[in-house]
Design a protein around this motif. Structure first.
Motif, PDB file in Angstrom:
ATOM      1  N   ILE A 154       0.868  -1.182   0.000  1.00  0.00           N
ATOM      2  CA  ILE A 154       0.000   0.000   0.000  1.00  0.00           C
ATOM      3  C   ILE A 154       0.907   1.235   0.000  1.00  0.00           C
ATOM      4  O   ILE A 154       1.690   1.441   0.920  1.00  0.00           O
ATOM      5  N   SER A 155       0.796   2.037  -1.038  1.00  0.00           N
ATOM      6  CA  SER A 155       1.731   3.142  -1.245  1.00  0.00           C
ATOM      7  C   SER A 155       1.385   4.367  -0.399  1.00  0.00           C
ATOM      8  O   SER A 155       0.362   4.405   0.302  1.00  0.00           O
ATOM      9  N   LYS A 156       2.213   5.387  -0.530  1.00  0.00           N
ATOM     10  CA  LYS A 156       1.903   6.697   0.035  1.00  0.00           C
ATOM     11  C   LYS A 156       0.828   7.368  -0.832  1.00  0.00           C
ATOM     12  O   LYS A 156       0.513   6.908  -1.931  1.00  0.00           O
ATOM     13  N   VAL A 157       0.293   8.469  -0.331  1.00  0.00           N
ATOM     14  CA  VAL A 157      -0.799   9.174  -1.008  1.00  0.00           C
ATOM     15  C   VAL A 157      -0.249  10.236  -1.958  1.00  0.00           C
ATOM     16  O   VAL A 157       0.674  10.979  -1.613  1.00  0.00           O
ATOM     17  N   ILE A 158      -0.818  10.301  -3.162  1.00  0.00           N
ATOM     18  CA  ILE A 158      -0.594  11.407  -4.083  1.00  0.00           C
ATOM     19  C   ILE A 158      -1.901  12.201  -4.137  1.00  0.00           C
ATOM     20  O   ILE A 158      -2.972  11.623  -4.339  1.00  0.00           O
ATOM     21  N   TYR A 159      -1.817  13.523  -3.958  1.00  0.00           N
ATOM     22  CA  TYR A 159      -3.023  14.347  -3.891  1.00  0.00           C
ATOM     23  C   TYR A 159      -3.357  14.969  -5.233  1.00  0.00           C
ATOM     24  O   TYR A 159      -2.475  15.290  -6.035  1.00  0.00           O
ATOM     25  N   GLY A 160      -4.652  15.129  -5.483  1.00  0.00           N
ATOM     26  CA  GLY A 160      -5.132  15.781  -6.685  1.00  0.00           C
ATOM     27  C   GLY A 160      -5.183  17.294  -6.510  1.00  0.00           C
ATOM     28  O   GLY A 160      -4.765  17.843  -5.482  1.00  0.00           O
ATOM     29  N   ASP A 161      -5.718  17.964  -7.508  1.00  0.00           N
ATOM     30  CA  ASP A 161      -5.775  19.422  -7.524  1.00  0.00           C
ATOM     31  C   ASP A 161      -6.908  19.914  -6.613  1.00  0.00           C
ATOM     32  O   ASP A 161      -8.082  19.613  -6.837  1.00  0.00           O
ATOM     33  N   LYS A 162      -6.547  20.680  -5.592  1.00  0.00           N
ATOM     34  CA  LYS A 162      -7.520  21.131  -4.602  1.00  0.00           C
ATOM     35  C   LYS A 162      -8.570  22.061  -5.199  1.00  0.00           C
ATOM     36  O   LYS A 162      -9.760  21.957  -4.892  1.00  0.00           O
ATOM     37  N   GLU A 163      -8.144  22.989  -6.066  1.00  0.00           N
ATOM     38  CA  GLU A 163      -9.103  23.929  -6.655  1.00  0.00           C
ATOM     39  C   GLU A 163     -10.135  23.191  -7.511  1.00  0.00           C
ATOM     40  O   GLU A 163     -11.340  23.456  -7.405  1.00  0.00           O
ATOM     41  N   ILE A 164      -9.683  22.269  -8.341  1.00  0.00           N
ATOM     42  CA  ILE A 164     -10.615  21.539  -9.201  1.00  0.00           C
ATOM     43  C   ILE A 164     -11.559  20.694  -8.354  1.00  0.00           C
ATOM     44  O   ILE A 164     -12.755  20.598  -8.646  1.00  0.00           O
ATOM     45  N   ARG A 165     -11.034  20.093  -7.301  1.00  0.00           N
ATOM     46  CA  ARG A 165     -11.878  19.293  -6.403  1.00  0.00           C
ATOM     47  C   ARG A 165     -13.005  20.151  -5.808  1.00  0.00           C
ATOM     48  O   ARG A 165     -14.167  19.720  -5.749  1.00  0.00           O
ATOM     49  N   GLY A 166     -12.677  21.367  -5.402  1.00  0.00           N
ATOM     50  CA  GLY A 166     -13.699  22.261  -4.863  1.00  0.00           C
ATOM     51  C   GLY A 166     -14.734  22.654  -5.896  1.00  0.00           C
ATOM     52  O   GLY A 166     -15.933  22.740  -5.588  1.00  0.00           O
ATOM     53  N   LEU A 167     -14.288  22.868  -7.139  1.00  0.00           N
ATOM     54  CA  LEU A 167     -15.227  23.215  -8.208  1.00  0.00           C
ATOM     55  C   LEU A 167     -16.158  22.051  -8.538  1.00  0.00           C
ATOM     56  O   LEU A 167     -17.333  22.259  -8.840  1.00  0.00           O
ATOM     57  N   ILE A 168     -15.636  20.828  -8.468  1.00  0.00           N
ATOM     58  CA  ILE A 168     -16.496  19.659  -8.699  1.00  0.00           C
ATOM     59  C   ILE A 168     -17.591  19.604  -7.645  1.00  0.00           C
ATOM     60  O   ILE A 168     -18.765  19.396  -7.950  1.00  0.00           O
ATOM     61  N   GLN A 169     -17.210  19.805  -6.398  1.00  0.00           N
ATOM     62  CA  GLN A 169     -18.213  19.770  -5.331  1.00  0.00           C
ATOM     63  C   GLN A 169     -19.263  20.861  -5.533  1.00  0.00           C
ATOM     64  O   GLN A 169     -20.464  20.616  -5.377  1.00  0.00           O
ATOM     65  N   LYS A 170     -18.831  22.052  -5.893  1.00  0.00           N
ATOM     66  CA  LYS A 170     -19.770  23.154  -6.116  1.00  0.00           C
ATOM     67  C   LYS A 170     -20.753  22.820  -7.233  1.00  0.00           C
ATOM     68  O   LYS A 170     -21.967  23.023  -7.090  1.00  0.00           O
TER      69      LYS A 170
END
Length: 317
Positions: A154-170
């Motif tokens: 089980i690897s370490k975490v790679i994070y996605g783009d925070k701004e795009i993630r917020g826009l998806i939720q909106k």
């Protein structure tokens, strides 16, 4: 048989300029039926390019509210995402935004019919050095005590783009998806639909009965299981500024040329074995798919305009 250009063996192309696996060329930039379904929202008054490659990639490129976009069905798995991202990057100049939209299972708080927007992703891979013994239980226990190795990595975490993630939720909220049916957390990208997703199969020795426990012990906020997101996030983090060759920043600042995010409809709750109703799934795919397209309208990209005939936007229709 197609003849290949010999100028670049790293990214072999046909004589028409198409990358080998994805089958697209400059400017032509899952589930194939899902890609076709989402293409219904593309503008009807501009050209729509559609190509299905020999390796099963379906690329549909057009404009959504005047903005050039591509909807690509890539199939399943880490290697298919690797083919897509690298070969699309090879034929697109300037910056790219890639949002993985698909389906997933859940081992977290979400349930069938909910929507997940992963903050980050880790990969779960079979430990192929883990031995297969005849006297399985005794030998495996003894092996783990001596070596401290586990059947899955089980690897370490790679994070996605925070701004795009917020826009998806909106956009999901604007489209009518209730807040209590939208979940974030982490994604587990698995190298198999079966063994490394904890599916028990009496025909094979998979050593995966305790896999969910191992995942949740390391990452208590693990939410979704699927097969592509980690590779997308990883390659976005690995992407260089080479595609900005036409417009380097004045200070020559190094930057990633790909921004990535993901969202998925939960089709199964792996803890309870509940599945989403097929009609409900079809409705969610339409709603979430259009929300993702709307996100693409909200972020400006560095534009590169081609004067040559190689770009399909310059071709005569």
């Amino acid at each position: 048989m197609l003849l290949m250009k010999k100028s670049n063996a790293n990214f072999p192309k046909t004589v028409e300029g198409q990358v080998f696996h994805v089958g697209i060329k400059r400017g032509e930039m899952g589930d194939l039926s899902r890609a076709k379904l989402l293409s219904r929202w593309l503008d009807a008054d501009t050209p729509i390019f559609q190509r299905e490659s020999r390796r099963g990639f379906l690329t549909i490129t057009g404009k959504y509210k005047g903005v050039p976009v591509s909807i690509v069905g890539i199939g399943m798995g880490l290697s298919m995402m690797d083919f897509f991202v690298r070969e699309a990057r090879a034929v697109v100049d300037g910056s790219m935004i890639i949002i993985r939209f698909g389906t997933c299972g859940t081992i977290g708080k979400a349930t069938a019919g909910d929507v997940v927007i992963p903050e980050g992703s880790f990969v779960v891979t079979k430990n192929y050095d883990y031995p297969i013994f005849e006297n399985k239980e005794i030998a495996v226990q003894d092996y783990e005590i001596k070596t401290k190795e586990q059947p899955y990595n089980i690897s370490k975490v790679i994070y996605g783009d925070k701004e795009i993630r917020g826009l998806i939720q909106k956009q999901l909220l604007n489209s009518g998806i209730p807040q209590n049916q939208i979940f974030q957390g982490l994604n587990a990208t698995c190298d198999s639909f079966y063994s490394s997703q904890g599916r028990l199969d009496k025909n094979f020795v998979d050593h995966n009965k305790e896999l969910f426990k191992s995942i949740c012990t390391k990452y208590p906020d693990a939410e979704s299981l699927e097969m592509e997101t980690f590779m997308l996030f990883y390659l976005a983090k690995c992407s260089t500024d080479a595609p900005y060759r036409f417009q380097r920043k004045a200070n020559n600042e190094q930057r990633n040329s790909i921004r990535a995010a993901a969202t998925a409809v939960v089709i199964s709750n792996r803890k309870t074995n509940e599945f989403v109703d097929p009609d409900r799934l079809d409705d969610l795919v339409k709603i979430v798919g259009e929300a993702v397209l709307k996100v693409l309208l909200e972020i400006e990209l560095d534009e590169v305009h081609f004067e040559d005939d190689e770009c399909v936007w310059n071709s005569k229709i």
